[in-house]
Design a protein around this motif. Structure first.
Motif, PDB file in Angstrom:
ATOM      1  N   LYS A   6       0.811  -1.221   0.000  1.00 48.21           N
ATOM      2  CA  LYS A   6       0.000   0.000   0.000  1.00 48.21           C
ATOM      3  C   LYS A   6       0.848   1.278   0.000  1.00 48.21           C
ATOM      4  N   VAL A   7       2.103   1.182   0.411  1.00 50.03           N
ATOM      5  CA  VAL A   7       2.967   2.365   0.437  1.00 50.03           C
ATOM      6  C   VAL A   7       3.342   2.789  -0.982  1.00 50.03           C
ATOM      7  N   THR A   8       3.639   1.822  -1.842  1.00 49.86           N
ATOM      8  CA  THR A   8       4.059   2.135  -3.214  1.00 49.86           C
ATOM      9  C   THR A   8       2.931   1.963  -4.226  1.00 49.86           C
ATOM     10  N   TRP A   9       1.746   1.609  -3.773  1.00 48.68           N
ATOM     11  CA  TRP A   9       0.597   1.375  -4.655  1.00 48.68           C
ATOM     12  C   TRP A   9       0.233   2.663  -5.386  1.00 48.68           C
ATOM     13  N   GLU A  10       0.052   2.568  -6.671  1.00 48.52           N
ATOM     14  CA  GLU A  10      -0.235   3.736  -7.488  1.00 48.52           C
ATOM     15  C   GLU A  10      -1.500   4.470  -7.040  1.00 48.52           C
ATOM     16  N   ARG A  12      -2.757   4.605  -4.000  1.00 48.98           N
ATOM     17  CA  ARG A  12      -2.775   4.709  -2.536  1.00 48.98           C
ATOM     18  C   ARG A  12      -3.625   5.882  -2.064  1.00 48.98           C
ATOM     19  N   GLU A  13      -3.441   7.060  -2.674  1.00 49.68           N
ATOM     20  CA  GLU A  13      -4.176   8.247  -2.217  1.00 49.68           C
ATOM     21  C   GLU A  13      -5.675   8.114  -2.495  1.00 49.68           C
ATOM     22  N   ILE A  14      -6.031   7.514  -3.622  1.00 48.46           N
ATOM     23  CA  ILE A  14      -7.446   7.284  -3.928  1.00 48.46           C
ATOM     24  C   ILE A  14      -8.035   6.315  -2.912  1.00 48.46           C
ATOM     25  N   PHE A  15      -7.313   5.248  -2.637  1.00 48.78           N
ATOM     26  CA  PHE A  15      -7.753   4.250  -1.665  1.00 48.78           C
ATOM     27  C   PHE A  15      -7.966   4.886  -0.294  1.00 48.78           C
ATOM     28  N   GLU A  16      -7.026   5.711   0.116  1.00 46.93           N
ATOM     29  CA  GLU A  16      -7.126   6.346   1.432  1.00 46.93           C
ATOM     30  C   GLU A  16      -8.283   7.341   1.482  1.00 46.93           C
ATOM     31  N   LEU A  17      -8.500   8.084   0.385  1.00 50.78           N
ATOM     32  CA  LEU A  17      -9.600   9.044   0.348  1.00 50.78           C
ATOM     33  C   LEU A  17     -10.944   8.352   0.555  1.00 50.78           C
ATOM     34  N   PHE A  18     -11.197   7.316  -0.222  1.00 48.20           N
ATOM     35  CA  PHE A  18     -12.500   6.651  -0.136  1.00 48.20           C
ATOM     36  C   PHE A  18     -12.615   5.724   1.072  1.00 48.20           C
ATOM     37  N   SER A  19     -11.490   5.399   1.695  1.00 49.95           N
ATOM     38  CA  SER A  19     -11.538   4.634   2.943  1.00 49.95           C
ATOM     39  C   SER A  19     -12.118   5.469   4.076  1.00 49.95           C
ATOM     40  N   LYS A  20     -12.081   6.799   3.931  1.00 51.24           N
ATOM     41  CA  LYS A  20     -12.597   7.694   4.976  1.00 51.24           C
ATOM     42  C   LYS A  20     -14.088   7.973   4.825  1.00 51.24           C
ATOM     43  N   THR A  21     -14.671   7.563   3.718  1.00 48.08           N
ATOM     44  CA  THR A  21     -16.097   7.818   3.514  1.00 48.08           C
ATOM     45  C   THR A  21     -16.945   6.805   4.267  1.00 48.08           C
ATOM     46  N   GLU A  65      -8.134  -4.926 -11.523  1.00 45.11           N
ATOM     47  CA  GLU A  65      -8.721  -4.185 -10.405  1.00 45.11           C
ATOM     48  C   GLU A  65      -9.946  -4.879  -9.834  1.00 45.11           C
ATOM     49  N   PHE A  66     -10.655  -5.648 -10.652  1.00 48.55           N
ATOM     50  CA  PHE A  66     -11.825  -6.374 -10.170  1.00 48.55           C
ATOM     51  C   PHE A  66     -11.447  -7.599  -9.352  1.00 48.55           C
ATOM     52  N   ARG A  67     -10.164  -7.910  -9.326  1.00 48.54           N
ATOM     53  CA  ARG A  67      -9.684  -9.039  -8.521  1.00 48.54           C
ATOM     54  C   ARG A  67      -9.009  -8.580  -7.236  1.00 48.54           C
ATOM     55  N   VAL A  68      -9.063  -7.278  -6.961  1.00 45.98           N
ATOM     56  CA  VAL A  68      -8.469  -6.744  -5.732  1.00 45.98           C
ATOM     57  C   VAL A  68      -9.469  -6.898  -4.588  1.00 45.98           C
ATOM     58  N   ARG A  69      -8.964  -7.336  -3.445  1.00 39.71           N
ATOM     59  CA  ARG A  69      -9.791  -7.496  -2.256  1.00 39.71           C
ATOM     60  C   ARG A  69      -9.111  -6.857  -1.052  1.00 39.71           C
ATOM     61  N   VAL A  70      -9.917  -6.241  -0.197  1.00 39.68           N
ATOM     62  CA  VAL A  70      -9.421  -5.660   1.049  1.00 39.68           C
ATOM     63  C   VAL A  70      -9.719  -6.637   2.168  1.00 39.68           C
ATOM     64  N   ARG A  71      -8.693  -7.024   2.876  1.00 39.69           N
ATOM     65  CA  ARG A  71      -8.834  -7.957   4.000  1.00 39.69           C
ATOM     66  C   ARG A  71      -8.260  -7.302   5.244  1.00 39.69           C
ATOM     67  N   GLU A  72      -9.107  -6.485   5.882  1.00 36.14           N
ATOM     68  CA  GLU A  72      -8.721  -5.688   7.044  1.00 36.14           C
ATOM     69  C   GLU A  72      -7.551  -4.778   6.680  1.00 36.14           C
ATOM     70  N   GLU A  73      -6.373  -5.012   7.203  1.00 35.62           N
ATOM     71  CA  GLU A  73      -5.239  -4.131   6.936  1.00 35.62           C
ATOM     72  C   GLU A  73      -4.486  -4.512   5.671  1.00 35.62           C
ATOM     73  N   GLU A  74      -4.859  -5.609   5.058  1.00 32.00           N
ATOM     74  CA  GLU A  74      -4.135  -6.120   3.887  1.00 32.00           C
ATOM     75  C   GLU A  74      -4.959  -5.925   2.621  1.00 32.00           C
ATOM     76  N   VAL A  75      -4.267  -5.606   1.534  1.00 28.89           N
ATOM     77  CA  VAL A  75      -4.904  -5.529   0.226  1.00 28.89           C
ATOM     78  C   VAL A  75      -4.226  -6.552  -0.680  1.00 28.89           C
ATOM     79  N   VAL A  76      -5.035  -7.394  -1.337  1.00 30.63           N
ATOM     80  CA  VAL A  76      -4.472  -8.462  -2.156  1.00 30.63           C
ATOM     81  C   VAL A  76      -5.109  -8.433  -3.539  1.00 30.63           C
TER      82      VAL A  76
END
Length: 206
Positions: A6-10, A12-21, A65-76
């Protein structure tokens, strides 16, 4: 399966923005030309519905992108996702949920889907319920131009949900309106555009 840094993920900022909604989910409805699906299903004696599930699953797996899953603190990123679809037995108004692995041969998949759907007696096999799925549904009784899905309040729910209504004719072609519901933490409009292109390509290649 690949674990995303998640640190180097392209995105990351989009993910963090919508994680706050409070509600990061959104849906769009897009027209799909299914003329070739109908003809292929008729010529090969296959279910239009099962063939659509096969096509859309293949298309979804081609857009990472349709195969990405969020598993608590991990993204796979999963290697493959599989369909979980509603099915209503003949002479019943209560549907069941059928989950099965996707396979490359469409005719074999459609035949196995038909067999499993007819043989399953329980509403849902919870042993097969994981996040490595795509949820499919259909309303063959009517067309629609928008649709919402049920949700538990879980922002980590990154399972795509696809549904389509009754096909209709326009200018000599058959169409369905397809609802695509996703989590904005992992999927943007450009990715839905890629999915639409992939579905069209699979339909044209039947």
């Amino acid at each position: 399966m690949e674990t995303i840094d998640k640190v180097t993920w392209e995105r990351r900022e989009i993910f963090e923005l919508f994680s706050k909604t409070d509600y990061p989910f959104y849906s769009v409805t897009i027209p799909i030309d299914v003329t070739n699906v109908k003809h292929t299903a008729k010529n090969k004696g296959l279910s239009f519905y099962f063939l659509m599930v096969w096509i859309c699953t293949k298309a979804i797996n081609s857009v990472s992108e349709f195969r990405v899953r969020v598993r608590e603190e991990e993204v796979v990123r999963l290697a493959q996702t599989n369909p979980s679809f509603t099915y209503m037995p003949k002479d019943s108004e209560c549907f069941r949920i059928i989950t099965m692995p996707w396979k490359d041969d469409c005719e074999s998949f459609c035949m196995e889907a038909k067999q499993k759907s007819e043989q399953q007696t329980e509403f849902i096999d919870k042993r097969e319920e994981t996040d490595a799925l795509i949820y499919f549904s259909c309303t063959p009784w009517f067309d629609f131009t928008s649709l919402t899905n049920e949700h538990n309040f879980n922002k980590d729910d990154t399972i795509p949900r696809l549904a389509w209504g009754k096909y209709f004719e326009e200018n000599g072609r058959l169409w369905v309106h397809m609802s695509v519901e996703v989590n904005h933490r992992t999927i943007d409009g450009i990715h839905i555009g890629k999915l639409k292109a992939a579905i069209d390509q699979e339909i044209n290649g039947l």
